[in-house]
Scaffold this active site. Structure first.
Site, PDB file in Angstrom:
ATOM      1  N   ARG A 144       0.919  -1.162  -0.078  1.00 25.67           N
ATOM      2  CA  ARG A 144       0.169  -0.068  -0.012  1.00 25.67           C
ATOM      3  C   ARG A 144       0.955   1.079  -0.179  1.00 25.67           C
ATOM      4  NH1 ARG A 144      -1.678   1.776   4.831  1.00 25.67           N
ATOM      5  NH2 ARG A 144      -2.138   0.017   5.687  1.00 25.67           N
TER       6      ARG A 144
ATOM      7  N   TYR B  96     -16.418  16.370 -16.524  1.00 21.37           N
ATOM      8  CA  TYR B  96     -16.811  15.016 -16.365  1.00 21.37           C
ATOM      9  C   TYR B  96     -17.918  15.204 -15.053  1.00 21.37           C
ATOM     10  CZ  TYR B  96     -16.414   9.927 -14.974  1.00 21.37           C
ATOM     11  OH  TYR B  96     -16.870   8.820 -14.655  1.00 21.37           O
TER      12      TYR B  96
ATOM     13  N   ASP C 131      -7.858  18.626 -15.103  1.00 26.25           N
ATOM     14  CA  ASP C 131      -8.231  17.128 -15.514  1.00 26.25           C
ATOM     15  C   ASP C 131      -7.725  17.034 -16.897  1.00 26.25           C
ATOM     16  OD1 ASP C 131      -9.206  14.837 -16.180  1.00 26.25           O
ATOM     17  OD2 ASP C 131     -11.167  14.861 -15.442  1.00 26.25           O
TER      18      ASP C 131
ATOM     19  N   LYS D 138      -8.475   5.815 -19.305  1.00 22.54           N
ATOM     20  CA  LYS D 138      -8.970   6.313 -20.770  1.00 22.54           C
ATOM     21  C   LYS D 138      -7.707   6.103 -21.556  1.00 22.54           C
ATOM     22  CE  LYS D 138     -12.673   6.820 -18.431  1.00 22.54           C
ATOM     23  NZ  LYS D 138     -12.963   8.385 -18.048  1.00 22.54           N
TER      24      LYS D 138
HETATM   25  C1  LIG Z   1     -13.578   8.959 -16.733  1.00 20.95           C
HETATM   26  C2  LIG Z   1     -13.203  10.341 -16.424  1.00 20.95           C
HETATM   27  C3  LIG Z   1     -12.899  10.457 -14.999  1.00 20.95           C
HETATM   28  C4  LIG Z   1     -13.086   9.364 -13.929  1.00 20.95           C
HETATM   29  O1  LIG Z   1     -12.445   8.536 -14.101  1.00 20.95           O
HETATM   30  P1  LIG Z   1     -12.568   6.909 -13.575  1.00 20.95           P
HETATM   31  O2  LIG Z   1     -11.261   6.328 -13.822  1.00 20.95           O
HETATM   32  O3  LIG Z   1     -13.669   6.340 -14.285  1.00 20.95           O
HETATM   33  O4  LIG Z   1     -12.772   6.782 -12.177  1.00 20.95           O
HETATM   34  C5  LIG Z   1     -12.533  11.912 -14.662  1.00 20.95           C
HETATM   35  N1  LIG Z   1     -12.468  12.785 -15.726  1.00 20.95           N
HETATM   36  C6  LIG Z   1     -12.708  12.493 -16.739  1.00 20.95           C
HETATM   37  C7  LIG Z   1     -12.446  13.524 -17.892  1.00 20.95           C
HETATM   38  C8  LIG Z   1     -12.978  11.272 -17.449  1.00 20.95           C
HETATM   39  O5  LIG Z   1     -13.162  11.063 -18.732  1.00 20.95           O
END
Ligand SMILES: *Cc1c(COP(=O)(O)O)cnc(C)c1O
Length: 378
Positions: free
Chosen positions: A47, A99, A171, A196
């Protein structure tokens, strides 16, 4: 080192025990202590630190040009860690198009823990300036935004944040570090859903925070990562790093395909609007051309005839998969308003597309037959 070289091999080491060229996966949760009680190899318990997670974190820091990175079990865990590192009474400025999980975790979870927030059109710096309060600690940027592909001038928002004594967090999931470098543009923290484009194959979840400086705030991020324990598992770290090895090739191909599809949709009589920053007519095109090195694989479009027609297009595709998420090899299409739920502002006739790595002509042919099928009995 240029970014393609970082992606292809940074933090890679030949395994000293076996000479293995591909990195081993260290599943061990615990590590041996010396007779004197010390941990000379630096690992104690998975961890806290794990060799696979460490290699991924180092690579992410290099890709973003940051000082340090922390990897989490999902993008939402990374986002939540930023909010947990704030104090009750602090205020966050959020984009009104982003998001939906970001807004939702703030409104459904962190508001109960005393965080305040307001939402603005982040592509309008005047609105951002007005929203800043004496207790504002974070201005959250997502550019291009989800699902309307709005573009925010990162340098300008970072300046507003710093002037107010706040941090600018970006982000950077959609462009990935290949197409946009938020830290170089002034942001303090880059956030990723590595689920992603970084993972890139729709088979591993993860999240990350990359800091410009290893400062008090980031030390708190590390403390939360270890204490709260939403860490990325060894195999998931390995898969994510494996995905990164081809990130530069994939992002180039995603962008090229998306550009062709955006042009096709723009000329189609059944399409009301196309949202893609690569199109000259997009309101954020000039800023995107300046701050991105490519326009990415995400776009959305609005179908003439409202929700009904949009649903018919989504129902009519054969190559695209009707699914949420993005950033994988396979093209996905999604009626966004219905997944965002009752509180959504997303237009009801909007379809969001994650353009994959197939042949662009095949994808266009598929969209074309689906659009032609609107209004026809199936
Ligand atoms: C998918 C996504 C998230 C969240 O991420 P997870 O891995 O699904 O928890 C946050 N910001 C953006 C722009 C995303 O496309």
């Amino acid at each position: 080192m240029k970014i393609e070289t970082i992606a292809a091999q940074a933090t890679h080491k030949i395994d000293p025990a076996t000479g293995a060229v591909a990195p081993p996966i260290y599943l061990s949760t615990t590590f041996e202590r010396d007779e004197d009680g010390e941990y000379p190899r630096g690992y104690t318990y998975s961890r806290s630190t794990n060799p696979n997670r460490e290699a991924l974190e180092e690579c992410l820091a290099l890709l973003e040009g940051g000082a340090s990175a922390a990897a989490f079990s999902s993008g939402m865990a990374a986002i939540s860690t930023v909010f947990m590192a704030l104090s009750p009474g602090d205020h966050v400025v959020l984009p009104n198009d982003c998001y939906h999980g970001t807004t939702r975790v703030m409104e459904e979870v962190f508001s109960q823990w005393g965080l305040a927030s307001s939402k603005v059109d982040m592509s309008r710096p005047d609105q951002v300036r007005e929203a800043v309060l004496p207790n504002t600690r974070v201005i959250w940027v997502e550019t291009p935004s989800n699902p309307l592909l709005k573009i925010t001038d990162l340098g300008e928002i970072a300046e507003i944040a710093h002037h107010a004594g706040a941090m600018c967090v970006c982000d950077n999931t959609w462009p990935s570090p290949l197409l946009q470098q938020p830290l170089a543009l002034g942001a303090d923290l880059a956030m990723h859903s590595t689920t992603k484009y970084l993972g890139g194959h729709e088979d591993v979840m993860g999240g990350a925070l990359v800091a410009r400086e290893e400062n008090d705030f980031f030390r708190k991020v590390r403390l939360i990562q270890n204490n709260c324990g939403a860490v990325l598992a060894p195999f998931d770290s390995w898969l994510t790093l494996r995905g990164i090895r081809t990130l530069h090739l994939r992002m180039t191909a995603h962008s090229a395909n998306a550009m062709q599809i955006a042009r096709f949709l723009q000329d189609h009589s059944r399409v009301e609007a196309v949202h893609y920053p690569g199109l000259e007519g997009h309101p954020g095109h000039a800023i995107a051309s300046r701050q991105m090195s490519g326009f990415g694989g995400m776009l959305s479009f609005q179908v003439q005839g409202g929700k009904e027609a949009a649903m018919q297009v989504a129902a009519g595709v054969r190559l695209f998969v009707r699914a949420t998420s993005l950033g994988g090899t396979q093209s996905l299409i999604e009626h966004r308003a219905s997944i965002e739920g009752a509180t959504t502002n997303t237009p009801k006739n909007l379809l969001r597309v994650s353009v994959g790595l197939e042949n662009a002509g095949d994808l266009i042919e598929d969209l074309s037959q689906a659009l032609d099928g609107v209004g026809r009995d199936r």
